[in-house]
Design an enzyme around this catalytic site. Structure first.
Site, PDB file in Angstrom:
ATOM      1  N   CYS A   1      95.551 -20.866  39.004  1.00 16.82           N
ATOM      2  CA  CYS A   1      94.936 -20.987  40.326  1.00 16.82           C
ATOM      3  C   CYS A   1      93.571 -21.655  40.318  1.00 16.82           C
ATOM      4  O   CYS A   1      93.019 -21.917  41.370  1.00 16.82           O
ATOM      5  CB  CYS A   1      94.807 -19.603  40.966  1.00 16.82           C
ATOM      6  N   GLN A   2      92.995 -21.946  39.139  1.00 15.95           N
ATOM      7  CA  GLN A   2      91.625 -22.459  39.121  1.00 15.95           C
ATOM      8  C   GLN A   2      91.478 -23.750  39.911  1.00 15.95           C
ATOM      9  O   GLN A   2      90.458 -23.996  40.551  1.00 15.95           O
ATOM     10  CB  GLN A   2      91.159 -22.684  37.679  1.00 15.95           C
TER      11      GLN A   2
END
Length: 387
Positions: free
Chosen positions: A90-91
């Site tokens: 998700c970064q």
């Protein structure tokens, strides 16, 4: 039994709820879900998964290499799978810092590709809120490529698409001591005869949130660069009793070695204070000028509050320059065990690797208690619709 495939499993936070539930304030095994296989590319996370779920087949492999032929070569059937769960990295979608439409941001396409040949009855896709606003190379919202592309899988051939339900869920509303918002996409295959439409689980602690004090106040005091392996008192709350269970050895309760400058900064902070307060004290002549902070966001170098849920735990949970993660009273950042408590991992949960690897396994996970609520709702949905 509901047959499950687990993608981007990490150390197994989302997996937890499909293997365990809570009875009489204890985690107990459940047998209504069978995880056919899990996939994780990072070695430390994959090994942590194996240690916690030894009976689940772990495929430690780049997801791009997984197809029907690959699974067949491993003796794994991709037919008659009921449920696919997972959350790609998700970064890239995070609204904190610079967002990049990179390889990680495209991992949802691999998830979608796996759906196209497994064709589960249902899927769970978890990610950060930024997924809804991230732009791709064509400068359009990526949500059109996520939600709508799950609706229509025609690019993969004559196969069924999915009706997709989306909700922003905050973990603190489900008995997790953390203000953590994540987007959940639930897909139901369009060709199924659904009598009762999907509804997300109802919040359980909406007006009775579990605080940081409730979560970690029983753990031993640590100084700078110190480790303790023994509990010093009995659990003080139901939450602490749930997570401690029968564990006798305290794991991963190790503080980092903070430099003298950072120690001075932490000593000056009151509960809930942070970067802006330090700079104000420097400007007022209370602190030395060399403590003025020029880098970081407004919530960095921040001390947490005892009597509210923690702010969001990330893989930088022990790095004050990255986010608010300083203990409410002690002059140090959170330990991995405290981070795990905040995420709702039980104290006997095993993580693998060095400090940063372990923090990443904790910070990237879906909180296990939240996953239990999702699994319970999914089980009921399957029973309601006789799937």
């Amino acid at each position: 039994m509901i047959e499950v495939v687990d993608l981007f499993s990490g150390a197994g936070g989302l997996t937890f709820g499909f293997q365990n539930t809570i009875k009489n304030n204890k985690f107990v095994s459940r047998n209504d879900f069978n995880i056919r296989f899990a996939n994780e590319f990072n070695h430390d996370a994959a090994e942590a998964f194996r240690q916690n779920y030894p009976r689940v087949t772990m495929i430690e492999e780049d997801i791009a290499n997984i197809d029907e032929h690959f699974l067949k070569s491993k003796g794994i059937s991709s037919k008659r799978v009921d449920l696919v769960i997972g959350g790609p990295p998700c970064q890239s979608f995070s609204t904190v810092g610079k967002r990049q439409y990179d390889k990680r941001a495209k991992m949802y396409r691999e998830y979608r590709r796996i759906l196209s040949f497994i064709q589960p009855k249902m899927f769970v896709f978890e990610n950060v809120y930024g997924l809804l606003t991230m732009k791709n190379e064509q400068n359009g919202p990526i949500i059109r490529n996520v939600k709508e592309s799950f609706n229509d899988l025609s690019s993969f051939g004559d196969i069924s698409g999915y009706d997709v339900y989306t909700k922003l869920i905050n973990a603190k509303d489900f008995g997790v001591p953390q203000n953590r918002e994540r987007v959940f996409l639930i897909g139901i295959r369009k060709d199924l005869k659904i009598k009762f439409e999907w509804t997300f689980p109802e919040e359980t602690t909406l007006n009775n949130e579990i605080t940081l004090r409730d979560a970690i106040s029983d753990l031993p005091i640590l100084g700078n660069n110190e480790q303790k392996n023994n509990y010093i008192c009995e659990p003080r709350t139901e939450y602490q009793a749930l997570l401690k269970g029968n564990q006798t050895e305290l794991l991963n309760h190790v503080s980092r070695n903070h430099g003298e400058r950072l120690q001075k900064i932490m000593r000056a902070l009151g509960e809930g204070q942070g970067k802006n307060d330090i700079n104000r004290m420097v400007e007022d002549g209370i602190l030395d000028k060399d403590l003025y902070l020029t880098s970081g966001y407004n919530n960095t170098y921040g001390r947490l509050w005892w009597d509210r849920p923690s702010t969001t735990i990330t893989n930088n949970l022990s790095t004050p320059s990255s986010l608010r993660c300083i203990h409410p009273e002690q002059n140090r950042a959170l330990t991995a065990r405290e981070g795990a408590r905040i995420q709702s991992f039980p104290d006997n949960y095993r993580f693998v690797g060095g400090l940063q690897a372990i923090n990443t396994q904790i910070g990237n996970a879906v909180p296990p208690i939240l996953s239990i609520h999702l699994a319970n709702r999914i089980k009921n949905f399957f029973e309601e619709n006789k799937l």
